[in-house]
Each structure stands twice: as structure tokens, then as C-alpha cells.
Design a protein around this motif. Structure first.
Motif, short mmCIF file in Angstrom:
data_model
loop_
_atom_site.label_atom_id
_atom_site.label_comp_id
_atom_site.label_asym_id
_atom_site.label_seq_id
_atom_site.Cartn_x
_atom_site.Cartn_y
_atom_site.Cartn_z
N UNK A 243 36.21 46.58 38.40
CA UNK A 243 36.69 45.39 39.11
C UNK A 243 35.56 44.38 39.19
N UNK A 244 35.84 43.17 38.73
CA UNK A 244 34.87 42.07 38.81
C UNK A 244 35.15 41.28 40.08
N UNK A 245 34.09 40.99 40.83
CA UNK A 245 34.24 40.34 42.13
C UNK A 245 33.47 39.04 42.26
N UNK A 246 32.50 38.80 41.37
CA UNK A 246 31.63 37.63 41.50
C UNK A 246 32.24 36.48 40.71
N UNK A 247 32.59 35.42 41.41
CA UNK A 247 33.19 34.25 40.76
C UNK A 247 32.10 33.45 40.04
N UNK A 248 32.40 33.09 38.79
CA UNK A 248 31.47 32.24 38.05
C UNK A 248 32.14 30.99 37.52
N UNK A 249 33.44 31.07 37.15
CA UNK A 249 34.10 29.87 36.63
C UNK A 249 34.18 28.80 37.71
#
Length: 707
Positions: A243-249
Motif C-alpha cells: 500500500x502506497x500512502x505518501x502523496x507525490x502527484x
């Protein structure tokens, strides 16, 4: 009635029934997932962090951005290794966390690419997006892949079959898996012969599928690598689960902790951090950071007035609420002295088509009917901003096609395909247009030397997902029987928007609205990149109602894919799945297991409390402590905040801001003395391993209330 209907049961033994075919489908899914989880893992000597660094490039120079980027790369490296190694896995995360980039990294590995890759998606729009985002690979809809044996196009049913299986793909990736039904997933497994990897990709907090089950949610629940009495670890990676949790866009320098992301976090199945309630105060005061704006309305006419104001404010090309020229340019049109022209792409001359900008902004609403629904809002915008174009198309001898269908579609309109069909392409062979693809009518026109005195009949449409292709539609595609191949797309339902991403989104939230759910609002809030404007019927604070699991469409579904359903009756009359909610001994629905422990400790010691009671400070700002307990014996009011994720920098930062508010406005310090109004601030924390110590919390309650 067996085998058509067979016996089943709830978790407490209550007798239940289900269709025999459903049981057969569930048995197949359980078997496939179980065998793959037990299977041998793929091994390799890749340096996963190095691969991530090569793909993402240099780290940012800004110190704060570097810290966030480091977290993003850590979780991507761990996720990439698990996706490669596992025979069945999930890749979860909201839009903007980098799921597509991670899939590209996986698909670029020689041993993965060499074994063959099959990309699948539940809808045509999602298929096109997937194919466009992952370079060098072709994507199919699940229906296309299963034709003709395991999907019936006439009934739109997915089915199991004894037909030959597909064995050409070593890695199978299914995108937008939140939209996948149990039938779809079972049919895909039934059609595959021995792939090395099956990966489901999506955001399990979005709307559940239109159809049977909620397989992505059920899989996430059974595969998550942490116990129910613990807060999630970082990174959230375990056997078969990523699960990816860190927003970058949606982040960048100066954008840490954007308000749109903060608001969306309230409509998930996890508790927001203690400082996240600041978003409600800022929304009420109109002091949001520009990525969220809230406008209130009561009547449909007020909604339309607010919509016009918001379009002028947030769409740069639109100068006034009657600016037809600017409206056309905002959709990709090219302005000239003669008017606005909507051109198709011309790749040979590097000319972009009008469809390049057709998803720059989008209006969303939950419903199709009523004065705030898709049909009326499309009609309103069409007549408001395409008035002159409609007159031109209805003239005696227009040089563009006459209005088509009940919606009077003309040259320059933003439209959406309503079918999956092979259609003619100008100058080329037929190509597939998928249901949900959005585009612009770019022809046919007969200006200048092309004018021969005859009005053109066909509509030429270029879709944003297929630039360079111009698809042909005829008046017969807008039949009198109500079947139409195109609809106006200035406004869409939230369900139709699933799987899409727009630069800026305008979301209508009517009240009351029986289909409003926590997942619907979350889905609407995560369709945008730059910002969202909410049109709330009522007050901004009314939205807090829908953050409760009481309004979870997912929790209201009965499924027994991996466990018998344990449905609990809510005071509102709804039945909710116990494993998808957090309920205290007194029956309140709270947001985390930690809050259950604190609430039950207070209750066990005879302390009367209120959950998330509004606390208004002298500055007029409302905050929502986790618990408020007024002790009648001492006259002291205790505000209790539980801190569950102090390892998260953003969490800590927002808690520090709220703590500063407690200090400056109420004169309170955590676990300190009471102020002159007889108020105290108490905080509790999880253990270092992420679990909450219920015995320690119980003792803290005794100490605080001197019991």
C-alpha cells in the motif's frame, strides 16, 4: 431449492442462503488466492531501492521535500520487491501516490517483460488510461479478454467455462480493481493458466463495484500485514500486500498537507490525525488553502448561480458567466477573429487536438435526475455557454452538423461515449471506443473553400484518450428509442468518473440524497490534481455526518468470500459488517481500534463521555476532541486526545498546530493542570510497536479522574 439456492450462515450461526453459483465463484476465488499465497516466491538479486532511484531521479533540494520523498521511495522499494516476489498481491493507494510509476518499474524488469504481461481493466476508460500510462504494452478490458467463452456481451454476464485457458502471460495486472466484481475476478482466474504473478491494483476506499461483492476490500482485509489492535506500520508491506500512502502527484514545494487531501482523509476507513479537524474550521471560515473551496446552496437556482461564479473564478479562460468564447477555449478550442475552432490533432505537424484539454475541468454530481443532476446541469451549461453555436447549427444552411439527439449535441461539445463499440476512424480502419471515454466534437465542418452549400451530417469526435484518431458518428447513432452513442459530458456522475483524473473538479453534494455514502464522497474528492470546489446543500459542517462508517456502502454489503458476515444492527436501522467498523461497548461508531479502547476504558470506570463533541474556542473556531468527559463530582471537563501515529511527520506537524491552539485559546497543556475554567487536556499514546495497551489506558483513566 438446491443447487440453485444453497444454505449459508452468518458468523453467529444465523441461517442464511445464497445462490449456488455465488458459492461456486467464491470457492474458486478462495482456492486460487490460498494456493498462490502458499506458493514459492520469486527470487532475484535486484537492488530495489537503486531501481526506484533510477526511475525517479535525483532527490529534491528542499529539506522538507527530501524528507517526504525519502518516505515515498522507501515504501516504493519495499512494494516493488513484494510485487515481484509474490504470486498474488495487492497494490493499493489513492491517486497521486505513484501506483502507475511503480507498475512501470515492475514491467520494465527484463525477467517480467520477458515472461509476458497482460494488462486488464474493468472498464474501457480504465483500459485506455492503463495502456497510455504503462509504456510499450497493450491493455484489454476484462470483457475483451474473456470473450467469447467467459463473457456474454448480450447479457453482460461473466461466467466460468471449460474452454481453453490463456497461458501466454507470466504477469497479470488488473487495474482499478475496486470496480471489479467477484464474477469478473473469478472468470479471470478461470481463464488463466499458470501465470507467475496476479496483481490487483486500486484504491479500496473508493466506491465498491456495481455488482456482486467487494473483493478488493475483502482481500485487503485478509492480507493486511498488521493486527486489528495495532495502527498500520510503515511501510505498509507484507506477504501479498502493498500500500502506497505518501502523496507525490498532489504535493510539491510548499504543498505539504494540502487541504483537499486532508478533507479526503476524513472519508476513509482510518482515523484522521488529531489535528485534521482544522479542515472543518477553515472550510466554515472560508480560509482553506486554495485546493478546496466550499460554496453553499439551498435551491437548484442558487446552485446554478454558484456554479457560474465558480467557473469564472477557477477556469482562467472563462471571463464572465456568459463567456461563450472563453468556455470553448477552456475545452481546447482555438480562438480567432471568426470564432472558436475545435481542431483534431495533426501528429505530422505536431499539432495538438482540442481533446488534449477536454479533462482540464469537470463537474460531478451523485445523480442523473433532478435539478442538481447530470442531465439538468449539462442542459444548463449547454444552453448558457453554447448559445450562439446552437443558433449557428440550427440556421437554415449551417456549415456544421445540426444538433443531434435529445441533448442537441453540436460541433465543439464535450461528449462521452456510452457504449463499447468498434467505430469508423477517418482515414483508417475501425477502432474500439470504450464506454466512459471523453472527447470533443471536432467536425465535420465546411468552412472556407470546403463549403458546397450542403450541411454536413456526421459528427467527428476526438477522444482525449486517443489523440490523433477522429471517430465518426451519424444521426442514426442518436435513436428515437433512447439509445444514444454519445452524451454531453460537462457534468458526469461520480460513478462514471471513477478511474478518471481531472485538473480541477467541481462537486455537487445535495442533501438529502439517499445514495450519498462515505465512499462516494471520497471518490469525488480524489478525482482532481489541482483542486476541488464543493457545492454543499446546507452547511460545510454537514459533510462530517458522512465521515461515519454508518454511511459506508462497503460496510453495508453482505459477503462471505473469506469469512462469514458478522452484521451488526446500527441504531439507524442499517446492518454493518463488524470487521469493517469500530464500535464501542456503548454502541458508538468510532474511527479506530485505539478510540474503541479509550472509550471502553472510560465507560468501564463509569465516566460519561461524548465522542467528537464540538469544542468552540473564544476565537470562534470549532475543534473536535476525540472524547469530552464532564466529571460532575469535581466540575472538571476533560478533553481526551489519543495519538496513534507519532512516527508520521505530517501527523506530528498537525498535532503540534492543534496543541498550539489548545495552549493559546484554552490555556491547556497536555496532561497538565486544569485552566481557570476547570478544563484539562489529556493525551494517550500507542506503544512503540503500534499497539495500544488497554490496561495502561484503563489505569490512566483512573489516574485522571482520581478513581
Amino acid at each position: 431449492m438446491a443447487p440453485v439456492i444453497v444454505d449459508a450462515s452468518l458468523s453467529d450461526g444465523t441461517r442464511a442462503w445464497q445462490f449456488g453459483q455465488r458459492q461456486k465463484i467464491d470457492d474458486l476465488l478462495r482456492q486460487q488466492v490460498s494456493r498462490r499465497r502458499k506458493g514459492r516466491r520469486h527470487e532475484t538479486g535486484h537492488a530495489w531501492r537503486d531501481l526506484v532511484n533510477q526511475s525517479l531521479g535525483e532527490m529534491p533540494d528542499d529539506h522538507d521535500e527530501t524528507a517526504v520523498e525519502e518516505l515515498a521511495r522507501r515504501e516504493k522499494a519495499a512494494a516493488l520487491e513484494e510485487l515481484f516476489s509474490a504470486r498474488f498481491s495487492l497494490l493499493l493507494g489513492p491517486a497521486g501516490t505513484g501506483k502507475t510509476r511503480l507498475l512501470q518499474m515492475l514491467c520494465d524488469l527484463p525477467e517480467v517483460r520477458g515472461d509476458g504481461i497482460l494488462l486488464l481493466a474493468p472498464t474501457g476508460k480504465a483500459r485506455v488510461q492503463m495502456q497510455r500510462n504503462i509504456e510499450g504494452l497493450k491493455a484489454l478490458t476484462i470483457a475483451q479478454f474473456l470473450l467469447p467463452d467467459r463473457f456474454d456481451p448480450e447479457t453482460q454476464q461473466y461466467r466460468l467455462s471449460n474452454a481453453p485457458k490463456v497461458e501466454s502471460a507470466g504477469t497479470v495486472i488488473i487495474d482499478e480493481a475496486s470496480m471489479v466484481t467477484e464474477d469478473m475476478l473469478a472468470a479471470v482466474f478461470d481463464a488463466l493458466k499458470g501465470p507467475k504473478r496476479v496483481i490487483l491494483v486500486g484504491d479500496h476506499r473508493q466506491l465498491p463495484p456495481i455488482g456482486a461483492g467487494r473483493p478488493l476490500v475483502d482481500l485487503a482485509r485478509v492480507l493486511r500485514p498488521w493486527d486489528s489492535d495495532r495502527e498500520p506500520p510503515f511501510p505498509r508491506v507484507g506477504p501479498g500486500y502493498t500500500e502506497l500512502t505518501v502523496h507525490r502527484r498532489q504535493t510539491g514545494k510548499g504543498n505539504k498537507g494540502r487541504d483537499d487531501l486532508l478533507l479526503a482523509s476524513w472519508f476513509t476507513d482510518e482515523a484522521p490525525d488529531p489535528g485534521a479537524d482544522e479542515i472543518w474550521a477553515r472550510m466554515t471560515l472560508g480560509e482553506t488553502d486554495g485546493h478546496v473551496e466550499v460554496r453553499c446552496w439551498q435551491t437548484d437556482e442558487e446552485l446554478k448561480d454558484q456554479l457560474l461564479e465558480a467557473l469564472v473564478q477557477h477556469v482562467p479562460e472563462i471571463a464572465t458567466d456568459e463567456d461563450e468564447r472563453g468556455f470553448g477555449v477552456s475545452l481546447g478550442g482555438v480562438a480567432s477573429e471568426s470564432g472558436v475552432f475545435f481542431n483534431a490533432a495533426w501528429p505530422e505537424r505536431n499539432r495538438l487536438g482540442a481533446s488534449e484539454r477536454c479533462e482540464a475541468w469537470q463537474l460531478l454530481t451523485p445523480v442523473r435526475g433532478k435539478g442538481h443532476g447530470v442531465e439538468e446541469l449539462n442542459r444548463f451549461l449547454h444552453e448558457r455557454f453554447r448559445k450562439q453555436a446552437l443558433r449557428f447549427a440550427e440556421a437554415r444552411r449551417p456549415r456544421t452538423p445540426r444538433p443531434n439527439g435529445a441533448e442537441r449535441i453540436i460541433y465543439g461539445d464535450k461528449v462521452m461515449s456510452t457504449t463499447n463499440a468498434l467505430r469508423g476512424v477517418l482515414g483508417r480502419e475501425r477502432a474500439l471506443v470504450s464506454n466512459g471515454e471523453i472527447g470533443i466534437v471536432v467536425g465535420e465542418t465546411r468552412f472556407g473553400n470546403r463549403w458546397n452549400g450542403r450541411t454536413p451530417e456526421r459528427l467527428d469526435v476526438e477522444f482525449g484518450t486517443q489523440p490523433g484518431r477522429t471517430f465518426v458518428y451519424w444521426p442514426g447513432d442518436f435513436g428515437d428509442d433512447g439509445t444514444v452513442a454519445l452524451e454531453l459530458a460537462y457534468a458526469l456522475t461520480v460513478h462514471k468518473s471513477q478511474g478518471s483524473q481531472f485538473d480541477r473538479v467541481f462537486v455537487v453534494i445535495p442533501q438529502p440524497c439517499f445514495i450519498l455514502s462515505r465512499e462516494l464522497i471520497y471518490t469525488a474528492l480524489t478525482r482532481q490534481v489541482d483542486g476541488v470546489v464543493l457545492f454543499v446543500q446546507g452547511q460545510p459542517s454537514d459533510l462530517r455526518t458522512y465521515t461515519s462508517s454508518r454511511y459506508s456502502e462497503v460496510a453495508r454489503r453482505y459477503t462471505n468470500l473469506f469469512a462469514a458476515p458478522e452484521m451488526l444492527a446500527d441504531p439507524s436501522g442499517a446492518f454493518l459488517e463488524r470487521g469493517l467498523i469500530h464500535r464501542t461497548a456503548r454502541g458508538e461508531l468510532v474511527r479506530s481500534i485505539s478510540e474503541v479502547v479509550v472509550a471502553d476504558a472510560l465507560n468501564a470506570e463509569g465516566i460519561d463521555y461524548q465522542y467528537e463533541k464540538a469544542l468552540r474556542g473564544a476565537d470562534g473556531i470549532e475543534r473536535y476532541p476525540d472524547f469530552t468527559a464532564e466529571d460532575p463530582a469535581t466540575g472538571v471537563t476533560v478533553y481526551w486526545e489519543h495519538l496513534g501515529m507519532l512516527s508520521d511527520p505530517t501527523y506530528v506537524s498537525r498535532w503540534a498546530k492543534k496543541l498550539n491552539w489548545y495552549d493559546e485559546v484554552l490555556g491547556l497543556e497536555p496532561n497538565g493542570a486544569e485552566n481557570d475554567k476547570g478544563e484539562r487536556l489529556v493525551t494517550s499514546e500507542n506503544r512503540l510497536d503500534g499497539a495500544i495497551d488497554s490496561a495502561k489506558i484503563r489505569q490512566q483513566v483512573r489516574d485522571v479522574f482520581d478513581l
